[in-house]
Design a protein around this motif. Structure first.
Motif, PDB file in Angstrom:
ATOM      1  N   THR A 183       0.993  -1.216   0.003  1.00 48.25           N
ATOM      2  CA  THR A 183       0.001  -0.032   0.048  1.00 48.25           C
ATOM      3  C   THR A 183       0.881   1.051  -0.062  1.00 48.25           C
ATOM      4  N   GLU A 184       0.230   2.425  -0.451  1.00 47.56           N
ATOM      5  CA  GLU A 184       0.897   3.653  -0.288  1.00 47.56           C
ATOM      6  C   GLU A 184       1.522   4.253   1.019  1.00 47.56           C
ATOM      7  N   PHE A 185       2.467   5.127   1.173  1.00 50.73           N
ATOM      8  CA  PHE A 185       2.780   5.558   2.246  1.00 50.73           C
ATOM      9  C   PHE A 185       1.832   6.470   2.669  1.00 50.73           C
ATOM     10  N   ASP A 186       1.477   6.453   4.064  1.00 48.76           N
ATOM     11  CA  ASP A 186       0.369   7.424   4.584  1.00 48.76           C
ATOM     12  C   ASP A 186       0.816   8.245   6.035  1.00 48.76           C
ATOM     13  N   GLY A 187       2.256   7.967   6.350  1.00 48.34           N
ATOM     14  CA  GLY A 187       2.860   8.722   6.963  1.00 48.34           C
ATOM     15  C   GLY A 187       4.411   9.114   7.189  1.00 48.34           C
ATOM     16  N   THR A 188       4.687  10.182   7.615  1.00 49.67           N
ATOM     17  CA  THR A 188       6.167  10.499   7.479  1.00 49.67           C
ATOM     18  C   THR A 188       6.602  11.075   9.086  1.00 49.67           C
ATOM     19  N   TYR A 189       7.835  10.422   9.292  1.00 45.16           N
ATOM     20  CA  TYR A 189       8.362  11.107  10.634  1.00 45.16           C
ATOM     21  C   TYR A 189       9.877  11.439  10.558  1.00 45.16           C
ATOM     22  N   PRO A 190      10.313  12.355  11.243  1.00 49.55           N
ATOM     23  CA  PRO A 190      11.673  12.793  11.276  1.00 49.55           C
ATOM     24  C   PRO A 190      12.551  11.880  11.583  1.00 49.55           C
ATOM     25  N   VAL A 191      13.666  11.399  10.797  1.00 48.55           N
ATOM     26  CA  VAL A 191      14.638  10.632  11.157  1.00 48.55           C
ATOM     27  C   VAL A 191      15.832  11.178  10.646  1.00 48.55           C
ATOM     28  N   ASP A 192      16.254  12.427  11.269  1.00 51.76           N
ATOM     29  CA  ASP A 192      17.452  12.854  10.726  1.00 51.76           C
ATOM     30  C   ASP A 192      18.867  12.817  11.594  1.00 51.76           C
ATOM     31  N   HIS A 193      18.428  11.960  12.625  1.00 51.25           N
ATOM     32  CA  HIS A 193      19.708  11.395  13.174  1.00 51.25           C
ATOM     33  C   HIS A 193      19.355  10.116  13.822  1.00 51.25           C
ATOM     34  N   ILE A 194      20.583   9.395  13.905  1.00 55.88           N
ATOM     35  CA  ILE A 194      20.521   7.543  14.212  1.00 55.88           C
ATOM     36  C   ILE A 194      20.147   7.527  15.685  1.00 55.88           C
ATOM     37  N   PRO A 195      19.090   6.861  16.161  1.00 57.89           N
ATOM     38  CA  PRO A 195      18.855   6.673  17.657  1.00 57.89           C
ATOM     39  C   PRO A 195      20.164   5.958  18.304  1.00 57.89           C
ATOM     40  N   GLY A 196      20.248   6.236  19.341  1.00 60.98           N
ATOM     41  CA  GLY A 196      21.475   5.530  20.018  1.00 60.98           C
ATOM     42  C   GLY A 196      21.380   4.030  19.897  1.00 60.98           C
ATOM     43  N   THR A 197      22.550   3.419  19.923  1.00 68.82           N
ATOM     44  CA  THR A 197      22.501   2.023  19.592  1.00 68.82           C
ATOM     45  C   THR A 197      21.776   1.236  20.827  1.00 68.82           C
ATOM     46  N   ASP A 198      22.058   1.864  22.046  1.00 65.53           N
ATOM     47  CA  ASP A 198      21.352   1.173  23.041  1.00 65.53           C
ATOM     48  C   ASP A 198      19.849   1.181  23.304  1.00 65.53           C
ATOM     49  N   ARG A 199      19.472   2.458  22.374  1.00 64.40           N
ATOM     50  CA  ARG A 199      17.756   2.597  22.426  1.00 64.40           C
ATOM     51  C   ARG A 199      17.264   1.554  21.408  1.00 64.40           C
ATOM     52  N   ILE A 200      18.030   1.237  20.252  1.00 65.89           N
ATOM     53  CA  ILE A 200      17.654   0.422  19.159  1.00 65.89           C
ATOM     54  C   ILE A 200      17.617  -1.132  19.711  1.00 65.89           C
ATOM     55  N   GLU A 201      18.631  -1.195  20.586  1.00 67.14           N
ATOM     56  CA  GLU A 201      18.884  -2.731  21.133  1.00 67.14           C
ATOM     57  C   GLU A 201      17.686  -2.901  22.186  1.00 67.14           C
ATOM     58  N   LYS A 202      17.314  -1.875  22.963  1.00 66.40           N
ATOM     59  CA  LYS A 202      16.167  -1.976  23.921  1.00 66.40           C
ATOM     60  C   LYS A 202      14.878  -2.210  23.233  1.00 66.40           C
ATOM     61  N   ALA A 203      14.566  -1.543  22.064  1.00 67.05           N
ATOM     62  CA  ALA A 203      13.404  -1.853  21.388  1.00 67.05           C
ATOM     63  C   ALA A 203      13.210  -3.493  20.780  1.00 67.05           C
ATOM     64  N   ALA A 204      14.540  -3.979  20.249  1.00 69.74           N
ATOM     65  CA  ALA A 204      14.305  -5.179  19.965  1.00 69.74           C
ATOM     66  C   ALA A 204      14.125  -6.215  21.059  1.00 69.74           C
ATOM     67  N   ILE A 205      14.674  -5.856  22.183  1.00 73.01           N
ATOM     68  CA  ILE A 205      14.660  -6.627  23.470  1.00 73.01           C
ATOM     69  C   ILE A 205      13.308  -6.652  23.959  1.00 73.01           C
ATOM     70  N   ALA A 206      12.674  -5.387  23.858  1.00 72.61           N
ATOM     71  CA  ALA A 206      11.265  -5.204  24.131  1.00 72.61           C
ATOM     72  C   ALA A 206      10.356  -6.194  23.297  1.00 72.61           C
ATOM     73  N   LEU A 207      10.702  -6.488  22.371  1.00 70.96           N
ATOM     74  CA  LEU A 207      10.074  -7.368  21.286  1.00 70.96           C
ATOM     75  C   LEU A 207      10.492  -8.668  21.211  1.00 70.96           C
ATOM     76  N   THR A 208      11.317  -9.223  22.269  1.00 68.18           N
ATOM     77  CA  THR A 208      11.678 -10.588  22.265  1.00 68.18           C
ATOM     78  C   THR A 208      11.141 -11.041  23.602  1.00 68.18           C
ATOM     79  N   GLY A 209      10.905 -12.491  23.522  1.00 69.51           N
ATOM     80  CA  GLY A 209      10.200 -13.248  24.740  1.00 69.51           C
ATOM     81  C   GLY A 209       8.522 -13.441  24.234  1.00 69.51           C
TER      82      GLY A 209
END
Length: 242
Positions: free
Chosen positions: A101-127
């Motif tokens: 389907t077509e894009f329906d939303g855009t969010y700013p990503v002009d910086h890379i989230p900290g590695t720890d934050r990305i890892e925490k998101a992946a951990i939160a979706l584990t189990g």
């Protein structure tokens, strides 16, 4: 003619039960799992065939199909753990969480989230998770697939289901693309994980590419290309290739 001879002739005339086979196919992109099953049934003259676990049309990879008596084993294969690799993209959303389907939303990503934050998101979706399937999915509601309701613009309340994600590995070298490898249980929707991953990072996300590489002990490296299997199977059956 003796009764013994008559009985022998009768048995010879009876159809031989199809023992069936388990076929591993590397599903092509844009094909549905049902497309593959129907193509094999027609081309290879299978009397009965079914697949053990749906793959989205835009996904590729391992699809297990069972024919004849082997169709009784489908539930066993469906219940096994699965491995997926793919790429999600942060910063945009689509209603289907992929490129169907077509894009329906855009969010700013002009910086890379900290590695720890990305890892925490992946951990939160584990189990063990209470996961809500995507609206654009093959889940049935009221006897109809959800994606059909979604395409008509109907609002539906999707119930959560218990799934287990054993591992969720990420690679942000190509940010805002995030490459991943996920090992999960039956019934896990990767698009739901992508959607939730984006939300945990305060950003939308969509699935750019997905490949199923393993189901239980079966690996995609041992799978047939669809047309190659059909060609060789028809040769074995003595059928002219189309």
């Amino acid at each position: 003619m003796s009764e013994v001879a008559e009985e022998r002739i009768k048995k010879q005339a009876e159809p031989v039960p199809d023992p069936g086979e388990v076929i591993l196919i590397d599903k092509p992109v844009t094909w549905t799992s049902f497309d593959v099953a129907n193509k094999l049934k027609r081309a290879c003259k299978f009397s009965k065939i079914g697949h053990a676990g749906t793959l989205d049309p835009l996904a590729t990879g391992l699809l297990i199909l069972c024919t004849g008596k082997k169709t009784k084993e489908i539930d066993t294969y469906q219940a096994q753990e699965k491995t997926y690799t793919g790429t999600l993209v942060l910063g945009k959303t689509t209603p289907s969480v992929d490129l169907e389907t077509e894009f329906d939303g855009t969010y700013p990503v002009d910086h890379i989230p900290g590695t720890d934050r990305i890892e925490k998101a992946a951990i939160a979706l584990t189990g063990e998770l209470d996961q809500k399937p995507p609206v654009y999915s093959a889940v049935r509601m009221g006897g109809e697939r959800l994606y059909k309701k979604a395409r008509r613009g109907e609002e539906v309340e999707v119930k959560t289901r218990k799934v287990t994600v054993r591992s969720f590995e990420t690679d942000t070298a190509d940010f805002p693309e995030v490459h991943f490898k996920i090992v999960c249980s039956k019934g896990t929707y990767i698009r739901s994980l992508v959607r939730d991953f984006g939300e945990l990072l305060d950003s939308g996300a969509y699935l750019k590419a997905l490949r199923r590489t393993r189901i239980g002990d079966f690996d995609v490296k041992d799978a047939w290309e669809l047309e190659t299997f059909i060609r060789q199977k028809r040769e074995v059956l003595g059928l002219a290739n189309e």
